[in-house]
Design an enzyme around this catalytic site. Structure first.
Site, PDB file in Angstrom:
ATOM      1  N   GLN A  91      30.372   8.822  -9.643  1.00  0.00           N
ATOM      2  CA  GLN A  91      29.429   9.174  -7.992  1.00  0.00           C
ATOM      3  C   GLN A  91      30.786   8.615  -7.354  1.00  0.00           C
ATOM      4  O   GLN A  91      30.295   8.195  -7.051  1.00  0.00           O
ATOM      5  CB  GLN A  91      28.301   7.888  -8.577  1.00  0.00           C
ATOM      6  CG  GLN A  91      26.975   8.791  -7.959  1.00  0.00           C
ATOM      7  CD  GLN A  91      26.432   7.252  -7.974  1.00  0.00           C
ATOM      8  OE1 GLN A  91      26.221   7.099  -9.061  1.00  0.00           O
ATOM      9  NE2 GLN A  91      25.637   6.831  -7.174  1.00  0.00           N
ATOM     10  N   CYS A  97      22.681   9.018  -7.887  1.00  0.00           N
ATOM     11  CA  CYS A  97      22.890   8.807  -8.980  1.00  0.00           C
ATOM     12  C   CYS A  97      21.946   9.712  -9.995  1.00  0.00           C
ATOM     13  O   CYS A  97      21.977   9.358 -11.407  1.00  0.00           O
ATOM     14  CB  CYS A  97      22.651   7.483 -10.001  1.00  0.00           C
ATOM     15  SG  CYS A  97      21.203   6.676  -9.249  1.00  0.00           S
ATOM     16  N   HIS A 186      19.123   2.731 -10.862  1.00  0.00           N
ATOM     17  CA  HIS A 186      20.308   3.500 -11.412  1.00  0.00           C
ATOM     18  C   HIS A 186      20.295   4.061 -12.522  1.00  0.00           C
ATOM     19  O   HIS A 186      19.649   3.500 -13.205  1.00  0.00           O
ATOM     20  CB  HIS A 186      21.471   2.036 -11.792  1.00  0.00           C
ATOM     21  CG  HIS A 186      22.821   3.709 -11.989  1.00  0.00           C
ATOM     22  ND1 HIS A 186      23.411   3.855 -10.736  1.00  0.00           N
ATOM     23  CD2 HIS A 186      23.891   3.105 -12.806  1.00  0.00           C
ATOM     24  CE1 HIS A 186      24.943   4.579 -11.346  1.00  0.00           C
ATOM     25  NE2 HIS A 186      24.361   4.486 -12.168  1.00  0.00           N
ATOM     26  N   ASP A 201      28.083   7.714 -17.058  1.00  0.00           N
ATOM     27  CA  ASP A 201      27.647   7.073 -15.364  1.00  0.00           C
ATOM     28  C   ASP A 201      28.959   7.093 -14.879  1.00  0.00           C
ATOM     29  O   ASP A 201      30.144   6.949 -14.638  1.00  0.00           O
ATOM     30  CB  ASP A 201      27.153   5.478 -15.915  1.00  0.00           C
ATOM     31  CG  ASP A 201      27.134   4.328 -14.739  1.00  0.00           C
ATOM     32  OD1 ASP A 201      26.886   4.848 -13.907  1.00  0.00           O
ATOM     33  OD2 ASP A 201      26.659   2.894 -15.497  1.00  0.00           O
TER      34      ASP A 201
END
Length: 247
Positions: A91, A97, A186, A201
Protein backbone atom coordinates in the site's frame (compact mmCIF):
# COMPACT_ATOMS: atom_id res chain seq x y z
CA UNK A 1 3.62 5.98 1.81
CA UNK A 2 3.21 8.57 -0.93
CA UNK A 3 1.55 11.97 -0.58
CA UNK A 4 -1.47 10.70 -2.54
CA UNK A 5 -4.51 10.12 -0.33
CA UNK A 6 -7.93 8.65 -1.04
CA UNK A 7 -11.17 9.02 0.86
CA UNK A 8 -11.44 5.83 2.96
CA UNK A 9 -14.06 3.17 2.34
CA UNK A 10 -16.76 2.46 4.90
CA UNK A 11 -16.69 -1.00 6.50
CA UNK A 12 -19.93 -1.90 4.77
CA UNK A 13 -20.60 -5.21 2.99
CA UNK A 14 -22.97 -3.56 0.53
CA UNK A 15 -20.30 -1.06 -0.52
CA UNK A 16 -17.75 -3.83 -1.07
CA UNK A 17 -20.25 -6.02 -2.93
CA UNK A 18 -21.10 -3.23 -5.38
CA UNK A 19 -17.39 -2.44 -5.84
CA UNK A 20 -16.57 -6.11 -6.45
CA UNK A 21 -19.26 -6.41 -9.13
CA UNK A 22 -17.94 -3.32 -10.90
CA UNK A 23 -14.43 -4.76 -11.14
CA UNK A 24 -15.63 -8.07 -12.51
CA UNK A 25 -16.84 -10.53 -9.86
CA UNK A 26 -19.51 -12.59 -11.58
CA UNK A 27 -20.80 -15.06 -8.95
CA UNK A 28 -24.17 -13.77 -7.74
CA UNK A 29 -24.10 -16.00 -4.63
CA UNK A 30 -20.78 -14.61 -3.35
CA UNK A 31 -21.01 -11.61 -1.04
CA UNK A 32 -19.44 -9.89 1.94
CA UNK A 33 -21.23 -10.37 5.27
CA UNK A 34 -20.90 -8.66 8.63
CA UNK A 35 -19.43 -10.80 11.40
CA UNK A 36 -21.11 -9.69 14.63
CA UNK A 37 -18.72 -11.22 17.13
CA UNK A 38 -15.88 -13.65 17.72
CA UNK A 39 -17.70 -16.13 19.97
CA UNK A 40 -18.70 -19.47 18.39
CA UNK A 41 -22.43 -18.80 18.73
CA UNK A 42 -22.08 -15.56 16.72
CA UNK A 43 -19.70 -17.05 14.15
CA UNK A 44 -22.37 -19.67 13.49
CA UNK A 45 -24.51 -16.98 11.83
CA UNK A 46 -21.89 -16.34 9.13
CA UNK A 47 -22.79 -18.08 5.83
CA UNK A 48 -20.47 -20.87 4.74
CA UNK A 49 -18.14 -21.57 3.13
CA UNK A 50 -16.12 -18.48 4.12
CA UNK A 51 -13.58 -17.72 1.39
CA UNK A 52 -11.72 -14.74 2.90
CA UNK A 53 -12.08 -12.24 5.73
CA UNK A 54 -11.48 -8.48 6.08
CA UNK A 55 -10.67 -6.89 9.44
CA UNK A 56 -10.94 -3.18 10.24
CA UNK A 57 -9.07 -2.29 13.41
CA UNK A 58 -7.99 0.89 15.24
CA UNK A 59 -4.47 2.21 14.75
CA UNK A 60 -3.34 2.95 18.29
CA UNK A 61 0.01 3.45 19.91
CA UNK A 62 -0.26 -0.09 21.24
CA UNK A 63 -1.20 -1.66 17.89
CA UNK A 64 1.54 0.19 16.03
CA UNK A 65 4.05 -0.78 18.71
CA UNK A 66 3.09 -4.42 18.30
CA UNK A 67 3.36 -4.18 14.52
CA UNK A 68 6.86 -2.70 14.75
CA UNK A 69 7.90 -5.26 17.37
CA UNK A 70 6.66 -8.04 15.13
CA UNK A 71 8.65 -6.63 12.22
CA UNK A 72 11.73 -6.58 14.43
CA UNK A 73 11.19 -10.20 15.42
CA UNK A 74 10.57 -11.29 11.84
CA UNK A 75 11.54 -8.49 9.40
CA UNK A 76 10.20 -10.30 6.39
CA UNK A 77 8.67 -13.67 5.71
CA UNK A 78 11.05 -15.97 3.91
CA UNK A 79 10.09 -15.49 0.27
CA UNK A 80 10.67 -19.17 -0.36
CA UNK A 81 7.98 -20.03 2.17
CA UNK A 82 5.31 -17.87 0.54
CA UNK A 83 3.05 -19.80 -1.85
CA UNK A 84 3.74 -18.86 -5.46
CA UNK A 85 0.05 -18.20 -6.09
CA UNK A 86 -0.45 -15.89 -3.11
CA UNK A 87 -1.24 -12.42 -4.43
CA UNK A 88 0.18 -9.63 -2.27
CA UNK A 89 0.77 -5.94 -2.94
CA UNK A 90 2.13 -2.99 -0.99
CA UNK A 91 0.00 0.00 0.00
CA UNK A 92 1.53 3.29 -1.10
CA UNK A 93 -1.67 5.41 -1.24
CA UNK A 94 -3.05 6.83 1.98
CA UNK A 95 -6.47 5.41 2.95
CA UNK A 96 -6.38 2.86 0.11
CA UNK A 97 -6.34 -0.02 2.59
CA UNK A 98 -10.02 -0.91 2.07
CA UNK A 99 -9.62 -1.37 -1.67
CA UNK A 100 -6.33 -3.22 -1.23
CA UNK A 101 -7.85 -5.56 1.37
CA UNK A 102 -10.72 -6.30 -1.02
CA UNK A 103 -8.22 -6.92 -3.85
CA UNK A 104 -6.20 -9.23 -1.61
CA UNK A 105 -9.36 -11.24 -0.90
CA UNK A 106 -10.69 -11.42 -4.45
CA UNK A 107 -7.35 -12.00 -6.16
CA UNK A 108 -6.61 -15.00 -3.96
CA UNK A 109 -9.96 -16.77 -4.27
CA UNK A 110 -10.95 -16.03 -7.89
CA UNK A 111 -10.41 -17.54 -11.32
CA UNK A 112 -11.00 -15.99 -14.72
CA UNK A 113 -14.13 -17.04 -16.62
CA UNK A 114 -11.86 -17.64 -19.59
CA UNK A 115 -11.00 -21.33 -19.77
CA UNK A 116 -13.05 -22.26 -16.70
CA UNK A 117 -12.70 -25.95 -15.79
CA UNK A 118 -14.58 -28.35 -13.53
CA UNK A 119 -11.70 -28.15 -11.03
CA UNK A 120 -12.47 -24.48 -10.50
CA UNK A 121 -16.11 -24.80 -9.51
CA UNK A 122 -15.40 -23.71 -5.93
CA UNK A 123 -13.54 -20.55 -6.96
CA UNK A 124 -15.10 -17.12 -7.31
CA UNK A 125 -15.42 -16.32 -10.98
CA UNK A 126 -14.07 -13.01 -12.28
CA UNK A 127 -14.99 -11.74 -15.71
CA UNK A 128 -12.25 -12.29 -18.28
CA UNK A 129 -11.14 -8.83 -19.38
CA UNK A 130 -12.77 -7.16 -16.36
CA UNK A 131 -10.85 -4.68 -14.25
CA UNK A 132 -9.76 -7.21 -11.62
CA UNK A 133 -8.75 -9.73 -14.27
CA UNK A 134 -6.81 -7.11 -16.23
CA UNK A 135 -5.08 -5.75 -13.13
CA UNK A 136 -3.86 -9.22 -12.19
CA UNK A 137 -2.68 -9.87 -15.74
CA UNK A 138 -0.94 -6.51 -16.06
CA UNK A 139 0.90 -6.92 -12.75
CA UNK A 140 1.73 -10.63 -13.06
CA UNK A 141 5.35 -11.27 -12.12
CA UNK A 142 5.80 -7.87 -10.45
CA UNK A 143 7.08 -7.47 -6.90
CA UNK A 144 4.62 -6.33 -4.20
CA UNK A 145 6.33 -2.93 -4.26
CA UNK A 146 5.97 -2.61 -8.02
CA UNK A 147 2.27 -3.56 -7.88
CA UNK A 148 1.68 -0.88 -5.26
CA UNK A 149 3.41 1.69 -7.47
CA UNK A 150 1.41 0.51 -10.49
CA UNK A 151 -1.83 1.29 -8.63
CA UNK A 152 -0.51 4.56 -7.23
CA UNK A 153 0.54 5.82 -10.66
CA UNK A 154 -2.79 4.87 -12.27
CA UNK A 155 -1.10 2.78 -14.93
CA UNK A 156 -3.11 0.53 -17.22
CA UNK A 157 -6.50 -0.44 -15.86
CA UNK A 158 -5.59 0.77 -12.36
CA UNK A 159 -6.69 4.26 -13.41
CA UNK A 160 -10.25 2.90 -13.35
CA UNK A 161 -9.70 1.60 -9.82
CA UNK A 162 -8.93 5.16 -8.72
CA UNK A 163 -12.33 6.31 -9.99
CA UNK A 164 -14.27 3.34 -8.68
CA UNK A 165 -12.72 3.67 -5.23
CA UNK A 166 -13.73 7.34 -5.16
CA UNK A 167 -17.34 6.47 -6.01
CA UNK A 168 -17.45 3.58 -3.51
CA UNK A 169 -16.17 5.87 -0.75
CA UNK A 170 -19.29 8.02 -1.18
CA UNK A 171 -21.77 5.13 -1.11
CA UNK A 172 -21.71 4.21 2.58
CA UNK A 173 -24.43 4.77 5.17
CA UNK A 174 -22.49 7.61 6.81
CA UNK A 175 -21.07 10.85 5.42
CA UNK A 176 -17.62 10.17 3.99
CA UNK A 177 -14.73 11.98 5.71
CA UNK A 178 -12.62 14.54 3.87
CA UNK A 179 -9.62 13.29 1.95
CA UNK A 180 -7.25 15.09 4.35
CA UNK A 181 -9.04 14.03 7.53
CA UNK A 182 -6.89 11.93 9.86
CA UNK A 183 -8.18 8.34 9.89
CA UNK A 184 -6.91 5.98 12.57
CA UNK A 185 -8.51 2.80 11.24
CA UNK A 186 -6.95 0.20 8.96
CA UNK A 187 -8.18 -2.72 6.82
CA UNK A 188 -6.31 -6.02 6.44
CA UNK A 189 -7.27 -9.29 4.75
CA UNK A 190 -7.01 -12.95 5.74
CA UNK A 191 -6.91 -15.79 3.22
CA UNK A 192 -6.05 -19.47 3.20
CA UNK A 193 -3.41 -21.00 0.95
CA UNK A 194 -2.31 -24.61 1.20
CA UNK A 195 -3.93 -25.05 4.61
CA UNK A 196 -2.13 -22.01 6.06
CA UNK A 197 -3.66 -18.73 7.24
CA UNK A 198 -2.08 -15.60 5.75
CA UNK A 199 -2.64 -12.03 6.88
CA UNK A 200 -2.22 -9.57 4.01
CA UNK A 201 -1.48 -5.99 4.99
CA UNK A 202 0.17 -3.65 2.49
CA UNK A 203 1.86 -1.75 5.33
CA UNK A 204 3.90 -4.74 6.50
CA UNK A 205 7.15 -6.14 5.14
CA UNK A 206 5.26 -8.98 3.48
CA UNK A 207 2.49 -11.55 4.01
CA UNK A 208 2.29 -12.72 7.63
CA UNK A 209 1.92 -16.45 8.24
CA UNK A 210 -0.57 -16.86 11.08
CA UNK A 211 -0.28 -20.63 11.42
CA UNK A 212 -2.42 -23.45 10.05
CA UNK A 213 -6.12 -23.16 9.41
CA UNK A 214 -7.62 -25.34 12.14
CA UNK A 215 -11.23 -26.35 11.64
CA UNK A 216 -12.43 -23.61 9.31
CA UNK A 217 -11.14 -20.29 8.01
CA UNK A 218 -13.57 -18.10 9.97
CA UNK A 219 -12.73 -19.76 13.27
CA UNK A 220 -9.02 -19.52 12.60
CA UNK A 221 -9.28 -15.81 11.77
CA UNK A 222 -11.33 -15.21 14.93
CA UNK A 223 -8.55 -16.82 16.99
CA UNK A 224 -5.88 -14.57 15.45
CA UNK A 225 -8.00 -11.42 15.80
CA UNK A 226 -8.58 -12.17 19.49
CA UNK A 227 -4.93 -12.96 20.24
CA UNK A 228 -3.22 -10.34 18.10
CA UNK A 229 -5.64 -7.42 17.98
CA UNK A 230 -8.43 -7.49 20.58
CA UNK A 231 -6.46 -8.51 23.68
CA UNK A 232 -4.09 -5.57 23.31
CA UNK A 233 -6.69 -2.99 22.30
CA UNK A 234 -6.91 -1.26 25.70
CA UNK A 235 -10.67 -1.00 25.59
CA UNK A 236 -10.95 0.35 22.04
CA UNK A 237 -13.94 -1.36 20.41
CA UNK A 238 -13.66 0.06 16.89
CA UNK A 239 -13.31 -3.34 15.25
CA UNK A 240 -15.25 -4.68 12.29
CA UNK A 241 -15.08 -8.03 10.52
CA UNK A 242 -16.54 -8.90 7.13
CA UNK A 243 -16.49 -12.37 5.65
CA UNK A 244 -16.51 -13.08 1.91
CA UNK A 245 -18.75 -16.12 1.66
CA UNK A 246 -21.20 -18.02 -0.46
CA UNK A 247 -24.79 -17.66 0.61
Amino acid sequence: MSSIRWVPLEANPGVLDAFARKIGVRDSDVAFHDVFGLDPELLAFVPTPVLAVILLYPLTEASEGERLAELARQPETDRGAIPADLFYMKQTIGNACGTIAMMHCLANVSRSTEGRSELEETAVMRQAGGILDRFLSETAGMSPEAIGSYLEEGRGCSAKLHGLHGKAAQEGDTVAPGVDEEINLHFVAFVEKGGALWELDGRRAGPVHRGPVVGDLMGSVARVVKEVYVEGASGDIHFSLMALARS
